[in-house]
Write a protein that holds these residues in place. Structure first.
Motif, PDB file in Angstrom:
ATOM      1  N   PHE A 267       0.769  -1.505  -0.131  1.00 48.73           N
ATOM      2  CA  PHE A 267      -0.166   0.023   0.412  1.00 48.73           C
ATOM      3  C   PHE A 267       0.955   1.320   0.155  1.00 48.73           C
ATOM      4  N   LEU A 268       1.799   1.272   0.699  1.00 44.49           N
ATOM      5  CA  LEU A 268       2.689   2.450   1.310  1.00 44.49           C
ATOM      6  C   LEU A 268       3.710   2.681   0.110  1.00 44.49           C
ATOM      7  N   GLN A 269       4.792   1.853  -1.086  1.00 42.19           N
ATOM      8  CA  GLN A 269       5.261   1.676  -1.832  1.00 42.19           C
ATOM      9  C   GLN A 269       4.215   1.519  -3.174  1.00 42.19           C
ATOM     10  N   GLY A 270       3.305   1.728  -3.402  1.00 41.19           N
ATOM     11  CA  GLY A 270       2.205   1.335  -4.390  1.00 41.19           C
ATOM     12  C   GLY A 270       3.118  -0.052  -5.522  1.00 41.19           C
TER      13      GLY A 270
ATOM     14  N   LEU B  49      -4.154   2.575  12.740  1.00 40.70           N
ATOM     15  CA  LEU B  49      -4.781   3.264  14.711  1.00 40.70           C
ATOM     16  C   LEU B  49      -4.300   4.578  13.701  1.00 40.70           C
ATOM     17  N   GLY B  50      -4.447   5.274  13.087  1.00 49.20           N
ATOM     18  CA  GLY B  50      -4.509   6.486  12.784  1.00 49.20           C
ATOM     19  C   GLY B  50      -2.764   7.088  13.086  1.00 49.20           C
ATOM     20  N   PRO B  51      -2.882   8.396  13.668  1.00 48.41           N
ATOM     21  CA  PRO B  51      -1.888   8.653  14.523  1.00 48.41           C
ATOM     22  C   PRO B  51      -1.238   8.394  15.637  1.00 48.41           C
ATOM     23  N   PHE B  52      -1.475   6.828  16.513  1.00 46.01           N
ATOM     24  CA  PHE B  52      -1.100   6.170  17.113  1.00 46.01           C
ATOM     25  C   PHE B  52      -0.353   4.766  16.603  1.00 46.01           C
ATOM     26  N   THR B  53      -0.129   4.091  15.429  1.00 49.12           N
ATOM     27  CA  THR B  53       0.312   3.534  15.474  1.00 49.12           C
ATOM     28  C   THR B  53       1.670   4.550  14.095  1.00 49.12           C
ATOM     29  N   LYS B  54       2.713   3.733  13.818  1.00 48.44           N
ATOM     30  CA  LYS B  54       3.374   4.215  12.956  1.00 48.44           C
ATOM     31  C   LYS B  54       3.279   3.968  11.880  1.00 48.44           C
ATOM     32  N   TYR B  55       2.988   3.172  11.051  1.00 48.77           N
ATOM     33  CA  TYR B  55       1.980   2.653   9.503  1.00 48.77           C
ATOM     34  C   TYR B  55       0.297   3.554   9.659  1.00 48.77           C
ATOM     35  N   GLY B  56       0.072   3.807  10.519  1.00 49.94           N
ATOM     36  CA  GLY B  56      -1.265   4.743  10.472  1.00 49.94           C
ATOM     37  C   GLY B  56      -0.321   6.077  10.454  1.00 49.94           C
ATOM     38  N   ARG B  57       0.368   6.805  10.660  1.00 45.38           N
ATOM     39  CA  ARG B  57       0.738   8.112  10.319  1.00 45.38           C
ATOM     40  C   ARG B  57       1.458   8.125   8.885  1.00 45.38           C
ATOM     41  N   ALA B  58       2.802   7.084   8.948  1.00 48.77           N
ATOM     42  CA  ALA B  58       2.855   7.098   6.983  1.00 48.77           C
ATOM     43  C   ALA B  58       1.182   6.717   6.372  1.00 48.77           C
ATOM     44  N   VAL B  59       0.783   6.185   6.341  1.00 48.83           N
ATOM     45  CA  VAL B  59      -0.291   6.707   5.453  1.00 48.83           C
ATOM     46  C   VAL B  59      -0.533   7.823   5.743  1.00 48.83           C
ATOM     47  N   ARG B  60      -1.251   8.287   6.528  1.00 43.44           N
ATOM     48  CA  ARG B  60      -0.907  10.272   6.279  1.00 43.44           C
ATOM     49  C   ARG B  60       0.076  10.765   5.488  1.00 43.44           C
TER      50      ARG B  60
END
Ligand code: HEM
Length: 530
Positions: free
Chosen positions: A162-165, A265-276
């Protein structure tokens, strides 16, 4: 032209430095009780026998495990009955549950030094109960990364996809990877990069001049700012300077997300922050793409020729007429921005430390630059850069001593044999290019930590040998020419025009990325050239 003999100065004694690891000649082996002699294979008899079944390096009973791909790693119990007489690689025992995860992740190369002495070049590691195989040894790496390409494939979790495409070079394998690589690689040839040299030189000069205006700069941040400017502006041709600080912060979060557990989990996890962060980054990337499209349609080029984004947009394969789609270009741009700045910045950070510790190296660089300027003038070009073998040796040595990329993780696709052990499909493999580059080169045994650029200038040292900091095989670093060229321009600019003073040459380090905890404060001043 006279030069003032001032170099990088050390003002703090090397109290915090850990002494170089003692060098021992170690025989990994199995002692045959009947003859009391070491088995040359350095393994138990079963393993030795197995290794010699068929040609060395041939995979035993390949079993395609595509059905398993995408599944979680296979636990050991599931494999016990399925070993065909070959032992699994020896296990490096760690604490329960997490295994050696934290020590391994903190510094894979250093972690492996003792393990290789104890267990041999291929060993097993359990991370959260799952089996991973660590592979070292020059020939082993060439085999699994380069010669037998079907053994391993890129690791791609859903989060990474998802993050890299889905068309990013780093997640593709096989023919789709070959296709995108073929359409991207021409823009990274030395000839293509030559058109960017004067821009990179101007950027380096701007940054050094800015640094020299300040009492001191936090070099870890500044090195990242410099390399980000080079890849985004000088190479890709995107003006991101307006929101640069936010973008670099976004990229940092994005990179952490790629290596996270993928829980949003939105701003609470690394992945959530990365998505934003990715959402914000894509806005800038899309703006750059639109501009490149417009420039290409208008004939493009500007006075200095097209930048990479425009080249990617226009490039068509001469034979097939194929070109990258817009989505493919977007994924590659994100990858190039990510891969193209933090790694090179890390190289510059450790080069500055080595120059500080080895002032005679900086003096040699100054001598080389005086000769280059006399022969080629102050403007840098491909020819001028070719006339800097010592600067190149410094960069190569910096990449050897300071490991930037330890070992790209891979998924094992088919069961295979290595060093007499069986590696089952589904495991995660870590082919440790960092270990091989720093510790596995038989040309300079026992000198792993010594920064000595001259080793790359001997006839023997000019051969690539085990120096593989950019990886091997189809995924070998696309930006390796650029990275070396950029670091050479950096060193040349420093040596010609600036002095630098580093307060603490043996700082404490943080991990991920490994860099000085104090941010490596450096005072730059202009050098008076008479
Ligand atoms: C010191 C600097 C650098 C180091 C040590 C480094 C190292 C590496 C390594 C080891 C790989 C292989 C990963 C694998 O096998 O999965 C890689 C891949 C890659 N690197 Fe670099 N890199 C550096 C700088 C750069 C720069 C400046 C760029 C681009 C501008 C770049 C772009 C890439 C790309 C696009 C790939 C993926 C290639 C593929 O999968 O086909 N790298 N890099």
């Amino acid at each position: 032209m006279g030069t003032k003999a001032t170099q990088l100065r050390q003002t703090t004694p090397p109290t915090g430095r850990s002494p170089p690891a003692p060098v021992r000649a170690v025989a990994h082996g199995w002692r045959d009780p009947s003859s009391n002699r070491f088995n040359q294979s350095n393994r138990c008899p079963t393993a030795w026998q197995a290794r010699h079944v068929g040609p060395r390096g041939a995979s035993l009973a390949p079993r395609v495990a595509d059905a398993r791909s995408g599944e979680p790693p296979v636990a050991e119990e599931a494999l016990e009955g399925d070993l065909d007489g070959l032992p699994l690689p020896p296990l490096s025992k760690g604490p329960p549950l997490v295994g050696d995860f934290f020590t391994f992740i903190a510094n894979q190369t250093q972690y492996s030094v003792e393990r290789v002495k104890e267990l041999g070049p291929v060993f097993r590691l359990k991370i959260f109960g799952f089996n991973c195989v660590v592979i070292t040894g020059d020939a082993n790496l060439r085999r699994v990364l380069q010669d037998e390409r079907d053994l391993l494939k890129a690791v791609t979790t859903k989060a990474q996809l998802f993050l890299q495409g889905s068309s990013s070079l780093s997640v593709l394998d096989g023919p789709p990877h070959t296709r995108v690589r073929r359409l991207t690689a021409p823009s990274f040839s030395m000839a293509a990069l030559g058109t960017h040299i004067s821009d990179i030189q101007a950027t380096a000069m701007d940054f050094f001049s800015e640094w020299a205006e300040q009492p001191s700069v936090k070099f870890t941040d500044e090195a990242r700012r410099l390399t980000f400017r080079v890849i985004s502006d000088d190479i890709l041709g995107m003006d991101l300077s307006a929101g640069e600080a936010q973008l670099i912060a976004d990229f940092t979060k994005y990179i952490r997300g790629i290596f996270s557990f993928g829980i949003n989990l939105g701003p609470f996890t690394k992945y959530g922050r990365a998505v934003r962060s990715k959402e914000r980054m894509l806005k800038s990337v899309d703006k750059g793409l639109e501009e490149a499209k417009r420039a290409a349609e208008a004939g493009g080029g500007g006075t200095r020729g097209p930048k990479l984004l425009e080249k990617l947009w226009k490039f068509r394969d001469e034979e097939t007429g194929e070109r990258l789609t817009e989505d493919e270009i977007r994924d590659q741009v994100l990858l190039l921005l990510v891969a193209g700045y933090a790694t090179t910045a890390n190289t510059l950070i450790f080069l500055m430390l080595e120059l500080g510790r080895n002032p005679q190296v900086l003096e040699r660089l100054r001598e080389e630059q005086a000769a280059v300027v006399a022969a080629h003038g102050p403007g840098m070009s491909l020819e001028a850069l070719e006339a800097m073998p010592y600067a190149e040796a410094c960069v190569k040595e910096g990449l050897r001593v300071n490991v930037v990329v330890h070992g790209p993780p891979r998924k094992v696709v088919t069961d295979f044999e290595i060093e007499g052990y069986r590696v089952p499909a589904g495991w995660t493999a870590f082919p440790l290019i960092g270990h091989v580059t720093k510790h596995g080169d038989s040309r300079w045994p026992g000198e792993h930590d010594v920064f000595n650029p001259d080793r790359h200038l001997t006839e023997e040292g000019r051969k690539p040998g085990s120096w593989v900091p950019f990886g091997l095989g189809p995924h070998v670093c696309l930006g390796r020419n650029l990275s070396i060229l950029e670091a050479k321009i950096f060193l040349a600019t420093l040596a010609r025009y600036f002095e630098a003073s580093i307060n603490d040459l043996y700082p404490e380090y943080r991990t991920q990325p490994r860099e000085p905890k104090d941010g490596l404060p450096i005072t730059f001043t202009r050098r008076s050239i008479e």
